[in-house]
Design a protein around this motif. Structure first.
Motif, PDB file in Angstrom:
ATOM      1  N   TYR A   1       0.852  -1.183   0.000  1.00 25.15           N
ATOM      2  CA  TYR A   1       0.000   0.000   0.000  1.00 25.15           C
ATOM      3  C   TYR A   1       0.895   1.243   0.000  1.00 25.15           C
ATOM      4  CZ  TYR A   1      -3.702  -3.289   1.251  1.00 25.15           C
ATOM      5  OH  TYR A   1      -4.595  -4.337   1.255  1.00 25.15           O
TER       6      TYR A   1
ATOM      7  N   THR B   1      -0.198   4.296  -0.029  1.00 27.34           N
ATOM      8  CA  THR B   1      -0.830   5.236   0.883  1.00 27.34           C
ATOM      9  C   THR B   1      -2.039   4.561   1.513  1.00 27.34           C
ATOM     10  OG1 THR B   1      -1.753   7.481   1.062  1.00 27.34           O
ATOM     11  CG2 THR B   1      -2.314   6.222  -0.907  1.00 27.34           C
TER      12      THR B   1
ATOM     13  N   PRO C   1      -5.421   3.259   1.899  1.00 30.04           N
ATOM     14  CA  PRO C   1      -6.481   3.070   0.899  1.00 30.04           C
ATOM     15  C   PRO C   1      -7.873   3.466   1.376  1.00 30.04           C
ATOM     16  CG  PRO C   1      -5.886   0.969   1.869  1.00 30.04           C
ATOM     17  CD  PRO C   1      -4.956   1.982   2.473  1.00 30.04           C
TER      18      PRO C   1
ATOM     19  N   ALA D   1     -12.305  -0.570  -0.459  1.00 29.84           N
ATOM     20  CA  ALA D   1     -11.234   0.259   0.113  1.00 29.84           C
ATOM     21  C   ALA D   1     -11.256   0.208   1.640  1.00 29.84           C
ATOM     22  CB  ALA D   1     -11.377   1.702  -0.370  1.00 29.84           C
TER      23      ALA D   1
ATOM     24  N   THR E   1      -4.880   9.863  -2.729  1.00 31.93           N
ATOM     25  CA  THR E   1      -4.682   8.783  -3.709  1.00 31.93           C
ATOM     26  C   THR E   1      -3.596   9.129  -4.726  1.00 31.93           C
ATOM     27  OG1 THR E   1      -7.027   8.199  -3.466  1.00 31.93           O
ATOM     28  CG2 THR E   1      -5.894   7.286  -5.370  1.00 31.93           C
TER      29      THR E   1
ATOM     30  N   LYS F   1      -0.340   7.105  -4.821  1.00 35.58           N
ATOM     31  CA  LYS F   1      -0.572   5.758  -5.354  1.00 35.58           C
ATOM     32  C   LYS F   1      -0.590   5.794  -6.878  1.00 35.58           C
ATOM     33  CE  LYS F   1      -4.145   2.166  -5.548  1.00 35.58           C
ATOM     34  NZ  LYS F   1      -5.504   1.769  -5.085  1.00 35.58           N
TER      35      LYS F   1
ATOM     36  N   LEU G   1     -12.250   9.489  -9.079  1.00 30.79           N
ATOM     37  CA  LEU G   1     -10.977   8.785  -9.207  1.00 30.79           C
ATOM     38  C   LEU G   1     -10.719   8.367 -10.648  1.00 30.79           C
ATOM     39  CD1 LEU G   1     -11.099   6.583  -5.985  1.00 30.79           C
ATOM     40  CD2 LEU G   1      -9.391   8.332  -6.486  1.00 30.79           C
TER      41      LEU G   1
END
Length: 306
Positions: A21, A23, A25, A59, A194, A197, A242
């Motif tokens: 990960y 960041t 999630p 998430a 986000t 990522k 997103l």
């Protein structure tokens, strides 16, 4: 000697607690994660996340896995694993109903033998018998009753009402956790969080200052609010935003550029299929006004939309 035991979990499952990960999630989902933890700590109860499509149910589960990785959970959950099983893929593996049911049965038995393991099944409604179809729920009920399996399920409100509510015996093993759509301010925070990522995954960065990035993100959030979305898309905050943000990154990649700039946001907005065409026309004109300085300083070609 080669191991003769084939782990179906390894074949059909994904260990979310072993994922990388970049960041967190599950930004701004602390309450839902807390509810999940409290439910999992309750004997003979599992968690069922219920909410509209695209609001981040998966998430939340990844957010719990992220916390387990970092030992940011109660002692009773430290060292646990979360295994995601895609039932839809499992069903698609074979047209033979008995073979598919047998595979899920073996997975359940395997999970039950593993210590400190939580089963995560998205689209939980697929487990329930629907018009003579496969009734996977009955396979799970004994293990859920005994507490040998802890589970997190996820489904939409519509599927919950249509299918899961019909099976009261299955339903009583779960604590329903309602997942609501995030508001605009929270959605912007999720998008900001986000970006690292996306930068890592796509290999393109945003070079603007945080307050400038936030301005672009606020625009994306405002142009995709509830009454501007195409109804059939069935996507909500933050997923609908997103997608547009990720498209800005991919346009930079397509242009062989290592930095996301105003023109890439412009292209992503011009080509989105998430809002109505009349809305998009108005939003494009608003973009030209709000980001006039960026357009001028970066010499953005407004005729280049793809």
């Amino acid at each position: 000697m080669e191991n003769e035991f084939l782990s179906l979990i390894d074949v059909y499952g994904e260990n979310l607690t072993e994922k990388e990960y970049i960041t967190n999630p599950a930004i701004a989902r602390d309450n839902e994660i807390k509810e999940c933890i409290l439910t999992l700590l309750t004997p003979e109860k599992s968690a069922l996340l219920v909410g509209k499509a695209g609001i981040g149910k998966t998430a939340i589960v990844e957010g719990l896995a992220y916390r387990i990785q970092r030992n940011e959970v109660p002692e009773a959950l430290k060292g646990w694993s979360i295994i995601k099983i895609n039932v839809a893929s499992l069903i698609g593996v074979s047209q033979n109903q008995n073979e598919t049911q047998s595979k899920l049965d073996l997975i359940i038995r395997e999970i039950a033998k593993r210590e400190k393991t939580i089963l995560f099944i998205d689209e939980t409604h697929l487990l329930v018998n629907r018009s003579g179809g496969m009734d996977f729920a009955n396979l799970l009920k004994p293990s859920l009753d005994r507490g040998t399996i802890k589970m997190i399920g996820a489904t939409t409100q519509e599927e919950y009402e249509t299918y899961i509510l019909r099976d009261r015996a299955f339903l009583r093993r779960f604590q329903k956790i309602e997942v609501l759509e995030t508001d605009k301010e929270t959605t912007v925070k999720i998008l900001m969080g986000t970006i690292p990522k996306l930068e890592h995954q796509i290999g393109v960065k945003i070079s603007y200052q945080p307050f400038q990035i936030e301005k672009f993100l606020k625009f994306i959030v405002e142009m995709t609010d509830e009454y501007k979305r195409i109804y059939e898309i069935s996507s909500r905050y933050p997923d609908i935003c997103l997608t547009i943000l990720a498209n800005a990154f991919t346009y930079a990649l397509y242009d062989n550029e290592k930095v996301v700039t105003c023109k890439h946001f412009y292209k992503a907005i011009c080509n989105t299929k998430s809002v109505y065409e009349d809305v998009k026309i108005k939003e494009i004109e608003r973009f030209k006004i709000e980001f006039a300085d960026f357009i001028k300083n970066e010499n953005v070609n407004l005729n280049e939309k793809a």
